[in-house]
Structures are given as structure tokens and as C-alpha cells.
Scaffold this active site. Structure first.
Site, PDB file in Angstrom:
ATOM      1  CB  CYS A 116      -1.251  -0.053   1.235  1.00 41.05           C
ATOM      2  SG  CYS A 116      -2.811   0.926   1.066  1.00 41.05           S
ATOM      3  CE  LYS A 192      -7.731  -1.406   4.017  1.00 40.17           C
ATOM      4  NZ  LYS A 192      -6.321  -0.826   3.865  1.00 40.17           N
ATOM      5  NE  ARG A 202      -7.256   5.285   9.021  1.00 38.12           N
ATOM      6  CZ  ARG A 202      -8.065   5.324   8.173  1.00 38.12           C
ATOM      7  NH1 ARG A 202      -9.055   6.023   8.253  1.00 38.12           N
ATOM      8  NH2 ARG A 202      -8.709   4.218   6.881  1.00 38.12           N
ATOM      9  NE  ARG A 214      -7.224   4.321   4.885  1.00 36.46           N
ATOM     10  CZ  ARG A 214      -5.996   5.315   4.860  1.00 36.46           C
ATOM     11  NH1 ARG A 214      -6.201   6.514   3.533  1.00 36.46           N
ATOM     12  NH2 ARG A 214      -4.953   5.192   5.891  1.00 36.46           N
ATOM     13  CD  GLU A 230     -14.254  -4.451  -4.266  1.00 31.86           C
ATOM     14  OE1 GLU A 230     -13.147  -5.201  -4.932  1.00 31.86           O
ATOM     15  OE2 GLU A 230     -14.589  -3.185  -4.372  1.00 31.86           O
ATOM     16  CE  LYS A 245      -7.457  -3.419   7.966  1.00 34.44           C
ATOM     17  NZ  LYS A 245      -6.116  -2.799   7.236  1.00 34.44           N
ATOM     18  CB  SER A 271      -4.816  -0.919  15.378  1.00 35.60           C
ATOM     19  OG  SER A 271      -6.237  -0.232  14.478  1.00 35.60           O
ATOM     20  CE1 TYR A 310      -1.498  -4.854  14.763  1.00 35.47           C
ATOM     21  CE2 TYR A 310      -3.885  -4.668  15.009  1.00 35.47           C
ATOM     22  CZ  TYR A 310      -2.661  -4.828  13.846  1.00 35.47           C
ATOM     23  OH  TYR A 310      -2.762  -3.849  13.148  1.00 35.47           O
TER      24      TYR A 310
HETATM   25  C1  PBG Z   1      -3.337   0.379   4.487  1.00 35.73           C
HETATM   26  C2  PBG Z   1      -4.233  -0.711   6.372  1.00 35.73           C
HETATM   27  C3  PBG Z   1      -4.753  -0.486   7.188  1.00 35.73           C
HETATM   28  C4  PBG Z   1      -4.695  -1.551   8.005  1.00 35.73           C
HETATM   29  C5  PBG Z   1      -3.767  -2.391   7.178  1.00 35.73           C
HETATM   30  N1  PBG Z   1      -3.686  -2.205   6.229  1.00 35.73           N
HETATM   31  C6  PBG Z   1      -4.986   0.894   7.590  1.00 35.73           C
HETATM   32  C7  PBG Z   1      -6.473   2.084   6.694  1.00 35.73           C
HETATM   33  O1  PBG Z   1      -6.894   0.974   5.864  1.00 35.73           O
HETATM   34  O2  PBG Z   1      -6.537   2.813   6.624  1.00 35.73           O
HETATM   35  C8  PBG Z   1      -5.327  -0.945   9.550  1.00 35.73           C
HETATM   36  C9  PBG Z   1      -5.014  -2.459  10.185  1.00 35.73           C
HETATM   37  C10 PBG Z   1      -5.679  -2.289  11.096  1.00 35.73           C
HETATM   38  O3  PBG Z   1      -5.752  -1.704  12.274  1.00 35.73           O
HETATM   39  O4  PBG Z   1      -5.100  -2.877  12.658  1.00 35.73           O
HETATM   40  N2  PBG Z   1      -1.887   0.242   4.049  1.00 35.73           N
END
Ligand code: PBG
Length: 326
Positions: A116, A192, A202, A214, A230, A245, A271, A310
């Protein structure tokens, strides 16, 4: 005849015999944030998770390997950002160096890389932008191809594009195949959602968009038809694994995607899901260890073949403890 379901719950042996979903260490993938800074620093909104200096990355990874965790997903925190996220495609970029170091010490550890641009660009969006500040799809796809090849050159086993750019899988598969990397798998963040549960990530990855959000590329939380669409497109374009996710608020999505696709399904316990359990446990409102196992078991029951979490280290320790007690 008395139908008494509790008969089979009377003692631990019976309960184990009829257990339908059993979480194993092989189901867990640990995310790792690697940085150029030489201090290991805790991420404030994700207690117990760290920015890990490149210099000591192998020491950190060793702990995981010793616990029996066999896969990681790598996120890089570059030293500086620019309009196009150049560190992300640099053979000497943070992630590329980390892959080389890790593979040198642990050739058998499965290294997945997040693909990404959001951590690497000044604007914090997931691709390359046009003059109007919108994702320039064609240019982003070219840059994605460059990023993937640099990860492959460094030794990544699996690439995981997370930017939700249409046809990303098609372009990535094509460039991998044309470069002699037929064996590298693609784990697509196909499903996603535009989720508020990414907040702590973030902070961790310094990847909050500087303008807008986003929602123009991630899925609206109320939609599932779109999620299935998707997943189907990415499977058809050559994704080897489809990811959903976040995980816990989207168990129905995991379940339906699993029933529809032929390939394995991964789930990402993100997260914010981590932070919720951590914060409530710190307050003494939840039993952290029990909630870790219950949430991961629920995600697996819904249909995930494996889980990026995590809690991988804690869960591995708990699984070991539980199996010793059995
Ligand atoms: C984008 C990405 C994100 C996460 C993993 N890859 C953030 C987003 O889309 O804003 C989120 C993972 C998480 O919240 O643990 N590279």
C-alpha cells in the site's frame, strides 16, 4: 426421551470431544511495524505493540518463532514521505531491508508484506493521486507493480495489497508471473470496509489521510452484496487468499465470503478490535485472556482459515498453556 443438551457439557473430556472449533497457533499471523529509528517504542493506542527498529528485527522475530508462530505481516514506517511514496518501491526501502534481514535468519518463517502507499505518501492516501486529489488508478497500478516486485526481490513469500484499487490483483499477478515469481501468493485485502476500527493503526503507521477519508475506495459498513462482488472479482483475477477486514463486526461477511469463494479466507482482527479488549481489560472490565481466545475462536468459527491479529503472541502463549492443562 429427554433432550438435554447440557449432558455433553458435564465434564471437560466430553466438552473437548464435541468441540467444533479449535483455535491453533497455526491460525495466527502477527503484524510487525518496522522502523529506521533505533529505539523500540510502544504504540500509545496499542499497548503491547511496538515500532521495531530494523537493527533488532531478528531478535523480535525470534520470540515469535520460538512460540511456534510461523507467519508475520510486515508494515514499514519510512524515514520520510513524499508525493509518490518512493520508499515503498525502493529496493533499499524499510520493508525490503526488513524482509532480507528476517529471511537471512529465519528462512522458513512465512513473510507476508502489506502492499500500500498510505504510510509512505505525504497525503496519506493508499495510491498515487491526480491533480484533483483523487486516486489515479493507472499510475497507482504501475506503482503497485513496482512495490510488489521490490518485495519479491527481497524475498517476500506472500504479497498483500490493501489499497482497494480496482484490478490491483490482475496487475499484480501479471507482473509477478512475467518476472519469474509464479510461486509468490497474493493475499488480497479484497473485502476492506471503511472502518473506524483502523484508528489506532493510523496512529501506529502515521497513515491518516491529510484530506478526505477512504470512503471512495473502501466498502460502506452496511453493504455485503458489494463485499461478495469484490471477493469474486479478486478471486477471478487470481487472488490466492481473500481477506475480510475488520473481523468481529463483520462475522457474517466472513461467513458468506467463505461459502462463496473456492480459495482460503483470512480475517484481520484490526487495531481497534485489539485496543477495545486492551482498554477494557486495563480497566478491569474484561478478562483479557479469555476475550482474546473467545474473539479469535469466533472469527475462526465464522469461516476464517487464519487470522491476522495483534494478539498472536498472547494467543500462542495461551493456546500452549491451555493444551498443557488439558
Ligand atoms: C492500509 C492498511 C490499514 C490497515 C492495514 N493496512 C489502514 C487503513 O486502511 O486505513 C489497518 C489495520 C489495523 O487497523 O489494524 N495500508
Amino acid at each position: 426421551m429427554s433432550k438435554l443438551p447440557t449432558r455433553l457439557r458435564r465434564n471437560p473430556v466430553l466438552r473437548q470431544l464435541v468441540e467444533e472449533t479449535c483455535l491453533s497457533i497455526n491460525d495466527l499471523v502477527q503484524p510487525i511495524f518496522v522502523t529506521y529509528s533505533n529505539e523500540k517504542t510502544e504504540i500509545p493506542s496499542m499497548p503491547g505493540q511496538y515500532h521495531i527498529p530494523l537493527d533488532v528485527i531478528e531478535k523480535e522475530v525470534e520470540q515469535l518463532v520460538d512460540l511456534g508462530i510461523s507467519a508475520i505481516i510486515l508494515f514499514g514506517i519510512p524515514a520520510s514521505k513524499d508525493e509518490k511514496g518512493l520508499d515503498a518501491i525502493n529496493d533499499k526501502g524499510i520493508v525490503q531491508q526488513a524482509i532480507r534481514k528476517i529471511k537471512q535468519h529465519f528462512p522458513d518463517l512465512l513473510v507476508i508484506t502489506d502492499v500500500c502507499f498510505c504510510q509512505y505518501t505525504i497525503h496519506g492516501h493508499c495510491g498515487i493521486l491526480d491533480d484533483k486529489g483523487l486516486i489515479n488508478r493507472k499510475e497507482s497500478l504501475e506503482y503497485l507493480q513496482k512495490q510488489v516486485i521490490s518485495h519479491a526481490n527481497a524475498g517476500a513469500d506472500v504479497v498483500a495489497p490493501s489499497c482497494m484499487i480496482d484490478e490491483m490483483i490482475k496487475y499484480i499477478r501479471k507482473v509477478l508471473d512475467n518476472s519469474g515469481y509464479e510461486d509468490i501468493s497474493i493475499l488480497s485485502y479484497a473485502v476492506k470496509y471503511a472502518s473506524s476500527f483502523y484508528g489506532p493503526f493510523r496512529d501506529a503507521a502515521h497513515s491518516t489521510p491529510k484530506h478526505g477519508d477512504r470512503q471512495s475506495y473502501q466498502i460502506y459498513p452496511g453493504n455485503i452484496q458489494e463485499a461478495l462482488k469484490e471477493a469474486k472479482i479478486d478471486e477471478d483475477e487470481g487472488a490466492d487468499i481473500i481477506m475480510v477486514k475488520p473481523a468481529l463486526p463483520y462475522l457474517d461477511v466472513i461467513h458468506q465470503v467463505k461459502n462463496m469463494v473456492q480459495c482460503p479466507v483470512a480475517a484481520y482482527q484490526v487495531s481497534g478490535e485489539y485496543a477495545m479488549i486492551k482498554a477494557a481489560s486495563e480497566k478491569g472490565w474484561l478478562d483479557e485472556n479469555k476475550c482474546i481466545i473467545e474473539s479469535l475462536t469466533g472469527i475462526k468459527r465464522a469461516g476464517a482459515n487464519f487470522i491476522i491479529t495483534y494478539f498472536a503472541i498472547s494467543a500462542a502463549q495461551l493456546i500452549k498453556k491451555i493444551s498443557n492443562e488439558k
